[in-house]
Design a protein around this motif. Structure first.
Motif, PDB file in Angstrom:
ATOM      1  N   THR A  33      42.363  24.854  64.010  1.00 51.98           N
ATOM      2  CA  THR A  33      43.365  24.729  62.952  1.00 51.98           C
ATOM      3  C   THR A  33      42.779  24.898  61.551  1.00 51.98           C
ATOM      4  O   THR A  33      43.456  25.402  60.664  1.00 51.98           O
ATOM      5  N   LEU A  34      41.535  24.498  61.337  1.00 51.47           N
ATOM      6  CA  LEU A  34      40.974  24.491  59.986  1.00 51.47           C
ATOM      7  C   LEU A  34      40.179  25.743  59.620  1.00 51.47           C
ATOM      8  O   LEU A  34      40.104  26.083  58.445  1.00 51.47           O
ATOM      9  N   LEU A  35      39.568  26.400  60.604  1.00 55.94           N
ATOM     10  CA  LEU A  35      38.708  27.539  60.300  1.00 55.94           C
ATOM     11  C   LEU A  35      39.484  28.845  60.383  1.00 55.94           C
ATOM     12  O   LEU A  35      40.482  28.950  61.109  1.00 55.94           O
ATOM     13  N   PRO A  36      39.024  29.877  59.661  1.00 58.09           N
ATOM     14  CA  PRO A  36      39.727  31.163  59.696  1.00 58.09           C
ATOM     15  C   PRO A  36      39.594  31.828  61.082  1.00 58.09           C
ATOM     16  O   PRO A  36      38.668  31.563  61.835  1.00 58.09           O
ATOM     17  N   ALA A  37      40.543  32.699  61.369  1.00 61.16           N
ATOM     18  CA  ALA A  37      40.574  33.379  62.668  1.00 61.16           C
ATOM     19  C   ALA A  37      39.321  34.233  62.854  1.00 61.16           C
ATOM     20  O   ALA A  37      38.797  34.816  61.910  1.00 61.16           O
ATOM     21  N   ALA A  38      38.856  34.299  64.095  1.00 63.40           N
ATOM     22  CA  ALA A  38      37.702  35.100  64.525  1.00 63.40           C
ATOM     23  C   ALA A  38      36.389  34.656  63.893  1.00 63.40           C
ATOM     24  O   ALA A  38      35.412  35.402  63.929  1.00 63.40           O
ATOM     25  N   ALA A  39      36.324  33.477  63.333  1.00 62.76           N
ATOM     26  CA  ALA A  39      35.061  32.957  62.813  1.00 62.76           C
ATOM     27  C   ALA A  39      34.244  32.424  63.980  1.00 62.76           C
ATOM     28  O   ALA A  39      34.778  31.782  64.887  1.00 62.76           O
ATOM     29  N   PRO A  40      32.934  32.691  63.997  1.00 61.60           N
ATOM     30  CA  PRO A  40      32.107  32.194  65.105  1.00 61.60           C
ATOM     31  C   PRO A  40      32.147  30.672  65.248  1.00 61.60           C
ATOM     32  O   PRO A  40      32.074  30.148  66.352  1.00 61.60           O
ATOM     33  N   LEU A  41      32.265  29.971  64.128  1.00 64.20           N
ATOM     34  CA  LEU A  41      32.340  28.510  64.199  1.00 64.20           C
ATOM     35  C   LEU A  41      33.672  28.045  64.791  1.00 64.20           C
ATOM     36  O   LEU A  41      33.799  26.892  65.194  1.00 64.20           O
TER      37      LEU A  41
END
Length: 180
Positions: free
Chosen positions: A27-35
């Motif tokens: 929910t918090l991180l941008p899409a397709a980010a490794p994290l």
């Protein structure tokens, strides 16, 4: 009711905590980010299965692998048990993920966050549940194919199967002479 040791409780709550971390990352991180991808993938591959394998651990301990006659590997039972639990953890996790996604598709409410939320709730319920109890006093007492103590085999009675009726005299007369 006995109190759980602190380490046992923290290990039981590790899979639901991983689910909460995966939900937070999704929910918090941008899409397709490794994290974002890493915690979600780890939870989907191991979270629900780890909680479910903990539930059935007594049944797994009852049916252990038997080492070969040429015992050159002293840790065979330990290593085979760990490998079995790892394979079962991954397969149960993937199965639970597919079942949750299919159920949400069936009710036309599918989304990635809903699948994660449903799996986190399932994992938390499994982590809070007690382990299954086994009916036998000592693991390995029964041989395969024999019922456990306290469980009776169902009585299988031979049924009287009616024999086909013999042809009556009238039917015998109706058959042509050339037919057998």
């Amino acid at each position: 009711m006995r109190a759980l040791p602190r380490t046992d409780l923290s290990l039981r709550l590790l899979p639901p905590a991983a689910g909460c971390c995966a939900l937070a990352a999704a929910t918090l991180l941008p899409a397709a980010a490794p994290l974002r991808i890493a915690p979600v993938a780890v939870f989907l591959l191991a979270g629900p299965g780890a909680a479910l394998v903990r539930l059935i651990r007594p049944a797994l301990a009852r049916c252990q692998a038997v080492r070969p006659a040429e015992s050159w590997d002293r840790g065979f039972e330990r290593d085979s048990r760990r490998l079995e639990q790892l394979a079962l953890t991954i397969s149960l996790s993937v199965s639970a993920s597919v079942l949750c996604a299919t159920a949400l598709l069936a009710v036309e409410a599918f989304s990635g966050l809903r699948v994660l939320l449903l799996l986190t709730a399932l994992t938390a319920a499994a982590a809070c549940s007690p382990e299954l109890r086994i009916a036998t006093a000592n693991p390995g007492d029964t041989k395969p194919g024999t019922p456990e103590p306290g469980i009776q085999k169902p009585d299988v009675q031979k049924r009287d199967i009616p024999k086909p009726a013999e042809p009556t005299a009238e039917k015998k007369k109706q058959t042509p002479k050339g037919a057998p």
